[in-house]
Design an enzyme around this catalytic site. Structure first.
Site, PDB file in Angstrom:
ATOM      1  CG  ASP A   1      -1.612   1.009   1.598  1.00  0.00           C
ATOM      2  OD1 ASP A   1      -2.569   1.797   0.381  1.00  0.00           O
ATOM      3  OD2 ASP A   1      -1.381   2.037   2.369  1.00  0.00           O
TER       4      ASP A   1
ATOM      5  CG  ASP B   1      -1.138   2.298   6.839  1.00  0.00           C
ATOM      6  OD1 ASP B   1      -1.263   2.166   5.653  1.00  0.00           O
ATOM      7  OD2 ASP B   1      -1.185   3.496   7.712  1.00  0.00           O
TER       8      ASP B   1
ATOM      9  CG  ASP C   1      -4.241  -0.874   3.578  1.00  0.00           C
ATOM     10  OD1 ASP C   1      -4.352  -0.628   2.248  1.00  0.00           O
ATOM     11  OD2 ASP C   1      -3.396  -0.220   4.145  1.00  0.00           O
TER      12      ASP C   1
END
Length: 791
Positions: free
Chosen positions: A476, A687, A691
């Site tokens: 990410d 994080d 996600d």
């Protein structure tokens, strides 16, 4: 780099064919059960089978990683209570997961933490069993060593047996007559109480036809006990009660230590921000508000969300304007302006203004759906069979077959049934590599603890094994490869205006305001602190604070009069709406910054724009080295982000990055992970709450410590120190752990390397066997506690 067509085609629905069929039928219900006592893939298979044997159960999926069994059932034919009872068997204890009526969680952070009832119960019971084994073992082994070892050695060397030999074997009188019967009874207590988890695991493995290390150890301790009992009844002194006690206590101690190590790893995680909202402020026609449970809201009702608060449910902005931070749901790093009629998502934070929203149908939030998605994925994901279990599945048939053939051969040569049985049991005693059952939990426990010492928390002993087989690592962007925090990247405006802007922004709560004040305000050197709602603490120490005679907060900026000068801070649209002039140069600079994924803040005074402050999310210092080192391992690197494509230019041009996919929503991340899995094993590093489904979907999930609790729960690895460089360290630990497991499995065979030749030559003696047990256990412990990365 251009994305491939097979990955970027339209995302599929998150519901698979089986679930879609269930929804169409509309008759099934779903429940999540917590089951204490699960510790391997064999447990998963057994509990799934037990659940499916219940009337009315349509499907069941178990995961020992989360100690969860997800059951789909017909509520007319089965109940939650009967399902709990059916799975509370053979030492397992099933209860409804804390949370909603279906047992699914309503708060984040409970799937692997100690805030559920009886979370530590299984550890306490295991510890008690271990304590009993140690107490009984210490009580028994001292007289055993003093009385029986000399007699056994004397018999072995052929120099006549001691008087105690006759007494212990029942051939003489005196107190010695009670020694072996006492050992028979007390060893039986240790075997059945301390060794019960091993016997349970062995039974389950036999029932599932999946031999494991529990079966190896159980064969050893049971055969030692039965051999000793038969030998005692035959008047022989070659008894192995000490082996039963020491092996059972040692292996249960190692399992207990492994359990404690996992618990300590869980405790290492901090209490992260809970993004779930349980109450809402209902907004009536009389403009009065009432606090109600979110589940009591009805579609069409209005809800008031004040500045700094989290939106409880999905809805439509009913009136006014506001700015919201949707990063936790969408992954978009920049705040979003909302006007009446715009959709707002539950879980987002109102950072500027207040929001009055109309509740959408279903009264659920995007956070709720993310949680459900994560749990559906987690509870249906199987563990990987351990290397030692795979070895056991090969060794056990060979050893048992050899024991049976040896016993039959002894019987055929006329030794008699008792001696033939002892011969067969002797083969099991020397041929079963029981120490594999000790090596595995020791290897797992020390690997977990050494990872925790480096700020890396793992929950599943197969993590390192899976990590070594990774083909693709997906990162990410926001909050993972970047800091996830707003910083002033550029300030192009007169210095006196910048100071004035900083003074004005102290009264704002926009995330960009905090960055501007911390960087440009004179009070920043004195340590201004950020507020929880995104603004900053009272800036009364700032020299201009007292000169602000007028202040107005807009959805896209702020306006005020500072020292008799009207100052405007905001985006280009705000300047246009208020009729302030903006030069072409400033407009071009602001547009370029926005295109690059940054936030341009135009500043001006007295009707004219005079400059631009560029606020953005900077890359982490270690991002370059981390990507390069992983690429050197021949791992494909992919970056996913909800940001615009222009914000990923610095990643797209990096030689270690193979693909960058921008503008990807949470559902798109999950779909992309699934398509990447067609190329091999996929690890996801993220994080945020947005996600979490992707982390749970990936073959392996890694969450950074600055993330949310849901992200940590969805991941297999949590880096609690928020250090991106620890991702590479995790791979190094995985390689070192493989070497350690291989070494320990080799050392585990030391016992057999000593006892098998002695048995083959007729020289096996209980004292020598115990010496081999002690040496094997000692070497395993010494090797396990060495530093993984400094071998």
């Amino acid at each position: 780099m251009a994305p491939t067509d097979d990955i970027m085609r339209k995302p599929e629905s998150g519901t698979d064919e089986r679930e879609a069929a269930m929804h169409r039928l509309g008759a099934e219900d779903r429940v999540f059960l917590r089951v204490d006592g699960m510790h391997c893939a064999t447990c998963e298979g057994f509990l799934e089978s037990a659940a499916k044997d219940c009337k009315g159960v349509v499907d069941a999926a178990a995961s020992y990683v989360t100690e969860t069994v997800r059951i789909t059932y017909d509520p007319d034919r089965a109940s939650k209570e009967t399902l709990c009872d059916a799975l509370s068997t053979l030492g397992y204890s099933a209860t409804l997961r804390a949370g909603g009526n279906d047992g699914s969680p309503t708060v984040i952070g409970q799937s692997r933490r100690s805030d559920e009832p009886n979370e530590r119960g299984i550890d306490e019971v295991l510890g008690f069993r271990y304590a009993v084994g140690v107490i009984f073992g210490t009580f028994m082994l001292l007289p055993y060593a003093v009385l029986l070892y000399p007699a056994q050695l004397s018999s072995f060397f052929g120099d006549g047996t001691l008087d105690m030999y006759a007494s212990a074997s029942g051939l003489g009188g005196g107190d010695g007559l009670l020694i072996l019967p006492l050992f028979l009874v007390l060893t039986g207590v240790v075997l059945l109480f301390t060794g019960l988890p091993l016997l349970q695991g062995a039974y389950v493995s036999l029932k599932m036809r999946q031999p494991n290390t529990d079966l190896l150890v159980a064969l050893t301790i049971v055969s030692a006990y039965v051999y000793s009992t038969i030998a005692f009844l035959l008047g022989r002194i070659d008894v192995f009660y000490d082996l039963t006690i020491l092996v059972a206590a040692s292996v249960v101690a190692a399992i207990f230590y492994e359990s404690l190590s996992k618990q300590r790893a869980m405790d290492r995680l901090t209490n992260l921000t809970i993004s779930h909202v349980t109450e809402a402020r209902r907004y009536g026609a009389d403009r009065m508000t009432t606090m109600v449970d979110v589940h009591d809201l009805e579609p069409g009702e209005r809800v008031l969300v004040r500045e700094g608060e989290r939106i409880p449910v999905d809805g439509v902005l009913a009136e006014g304007e506001c700015t919201v931070d949707e990063a936790i749901v969408t992954g978009e790093s920049l705040p979003v302006s909302k006007r009446a009629g715009d959709d707002v998502v539950g879980g987002a934070v109102v950072t500027n203004g207040a929001a009055v929203l109309t509740v959408s149908d279903g009264t659920t939030s995007s956070i709720d759906r993310l949680i459900t998605s994560v749990w559906n994925l987690q509870s249906g994901e199987h563990g990987v069979q351990r290397q030692a279990d795979r070895l056991a599945s090969v060794i056990i048939p060979v050893v048992v077959g050899g024991a049976v053939l040896t016993g039959l051969g002894s019987l055929l040569v006329g030794t008699g049934i008792p001696v033939a049985v002892l011969t067969a049991l002797g083969v099991l005693l020397v041929g079963c590599p029981w120490a594999l059952g000790l090596a595995t939990p020791l290897s797992v426990a020390t690997s977990i603890e050494q990872a925790v010492e480096r700020g890396i928390v793992i929950f599943d002993e197969t993590v390192f094994e899976r990590l070594r087989n990774v083909d693709v690592v997906v990162f990410d962007k926001t909050g993972t490869l970047t800091t996830g925090q707003m910083d002033v990247l550029e300030a192009d405006a007169p210095s006196d205006l910048l100071e004035t802007v900083a003074a004005l922004e102290q009264r704002a709560s926009h995330p960009a305001a905090a960055a501007i004040v911390n960087t440009l305000g004179k009070g920043s050197q004195d340590g201004d602190r950020s507020r929880a709602d995104g603004g900053v603490t009272d800036g009364s120490d700032h020299e201009h604070a007292a000169d602000i005679t007028e202040f107005t907060s807009h959805a896209t900026g702020v306006e005020g009069v500072v020292a008799d000068t009207r100052v405007l801070v905001g985006n280009l649209d705000l300047f246009a709406d208020l009729g302030w002039s903006v030069s072409e140069q400033i407009a071009t600079r602001a547009t370029g910054a926005r295109t690059a994924g940054q936030l341009p803040v135009v500043v001006g005074r007295d009707g004219h724009a005079e400059g631009v402050i560029v606020v953005g999310d900077e890359p982490r210092p270690s991002w370059d080295d981390t990507l390069t080192q992983l690429s050197d391992r021949d791992i494909e690197i992919v970056v996913l982000t909800g940001d615009d494509e222009a914000a990923t230019d610095f990643l797209d041009s990096h030689p270690a990055v193979d693909h960058v996919f921008a503008g990807v929503p949470p559902a798109g991340k999950t779909a992309t992970i699934r398509r990447l899995q067609s190329r091999g094993q996929v690890t996801m590093v993220g994080d945020g709450t947005n996600d979490a489904p992707a982390l749970a979907t990936a073959d392996l999930g890694i969450s950074l410590g600055g993330g949310t609790a849901l992200a940590s729960d969805a991941a297999d690895i949590s880096i609690v120190d928020d250090d991106l460089a620890a991702v590479e360290t995790t791979f190094d630990l995985a390689d070192a752990a493989r070497r350690r497991v291989t070494q320990n499995n080799g050392l585990a065979l030391l016992y057999n390397l000593v006892t098998m030749p002695l048995a083959a030559t007729g020289l096996l003696n209980p004292v020598f066997a115990m010496g081999a047990v002690v040496a094997t256990g000692g070497l395993l412990a010494a090797n396990s506690f060495r530093d993984l990365l400094h071998e």
